[in-house]
Design an enzyme around this catalytic site. Sequence first.
Site, short mmCIF file in Angstrom:
data_model
loop_
_atom_site.label_atom_id
_atom_site.label_comp_id
_atom_site.label_asym_id
_atom_site.label_seq_id
_atom_site.Cartn_x
_atom_site.Cartn_y
_atom_site.Cartn_z
CB SER A 284 -0.93 0.03 1.21
OG SER A 284 -2.03 -0.79 0.98
CB VAL B 125 -0.11 -5.76 4.34
CG1 VAL B 125 -1.43 -5.21 4.83
CG2 VAL B 125 -0.11 -5.99 2.86
N1 GLN Z 1 -1.75 -5.63 -2.12
C1 GLN Z 1 -2.39 -5.44 -0.85
C2 GLN Z 1 -3.89 -5.60 -1.01
O1 GLN Z 1 -4.42 -5.08 -1.91
C3 GLN Z 1 -2.07 -4.08 -0.32
C4 GLN Z 1 -2.78 -3.81 0.98
C5 GLN Z 1 -1.96 -3.07 1.98
O2 GLN Z 1 -0.74 -2.94 1.96
N2 GLN Z 1 -2.70 -2.62 2.97
O3 GLN Z 1 -4.54 -6.26 -0.23
#
Ligand code: GLN
Length: 305
Positions: free
Chosen positions: A61, A258
């Site tokens: 994200s 994440v």
């Molecule tokens: N690729 C992850 C998702 O879309 C990114 C989410 C995140 O970092 N919060 O779930």
Amino acid sequence: MNLLLKKIIAETKKYTKEGNVATYIPELGRMDRNISGVSIVDMNNNIYSAGDTDVKFTIQSMSKPIALLLALMDNGEKVFDKVGKEPSGDSFNSLKRLATHNTEIPFNPMVNAGAIVVTSMIKGNSKEEKFNRILNFFKKMTENSDLSVNMDVFNSELKTGDKNRSIGYFLKENNIIEEDVNDSLENYFKQCSIEVTCTDLAYLGATLANDGVSVITNERIVPSRYATIAKALMFTCGMYDDSGKFALEVGIPSKSGVSGGVFSAIPNKMGIGVIGPSLDKKGNSIVGIKILSEIVSEKKLSLFS
Ligand code: GLN
């Protein structure tokens, strides 16, 4: 500064034991929870770092404000006809508000729904050309021409991204996504799978902190207005549904992912990148937040202090 960072990494190491590494993208579950690192780049291109700054991890994200910049450069502020500017108070992958507000646009570009819309607005004649534009732009913003996609993480997201697909199809059905929804989702997953280090993150922050101008070449990479927009949205929405608490406790524009990374842009001062894969319940790095909060209190960097 290097000594201070070393001390902070040693003192915060214990927090790597708390929380959990994200496993909903199976490949992320393989990350080593014991790592922690920090890099700082100031406006004169001085780099300070400590801990595991060579470890690569996916940007996740943290890609959202950067993709937003490219979408703004491609479309101008009419991007905000399709995505709002207000904190949602919901988790990053929530479908709830979209479903209950029916045709309303996603709350902001930092939640998945908003970020998928933003990626769909990036221009190019094919999904490949669009993605190349994204990757090249990220290379400029990080000052690193070697950035690449971690294909294992990308494939893992492709296979398990059903929640994001539901969000994408919902937005397509309501004409908020106008492009091919599968191509948009694929490019969103790929953008999240770009691999970075703490130092790449610190450069992202430094470019934004320096008003969109490279701290190495002094070249303007993004218009000042768009750099301001990205920092403001990072500040109000960048730490998911803990953004308010983070503003109060730490007080600098930041964006988490994440994978356990966080990057911050302190206007006219510095960019900071941190890593620590173990997350709290909201999906933010526990040790990463501790490191940022120590730096901010030692150096009195909160925008409100
Ligand atoms: N690729 C992850 C998702 O879309 C990114 C989410 C995140 O970092 N919060 O779930």
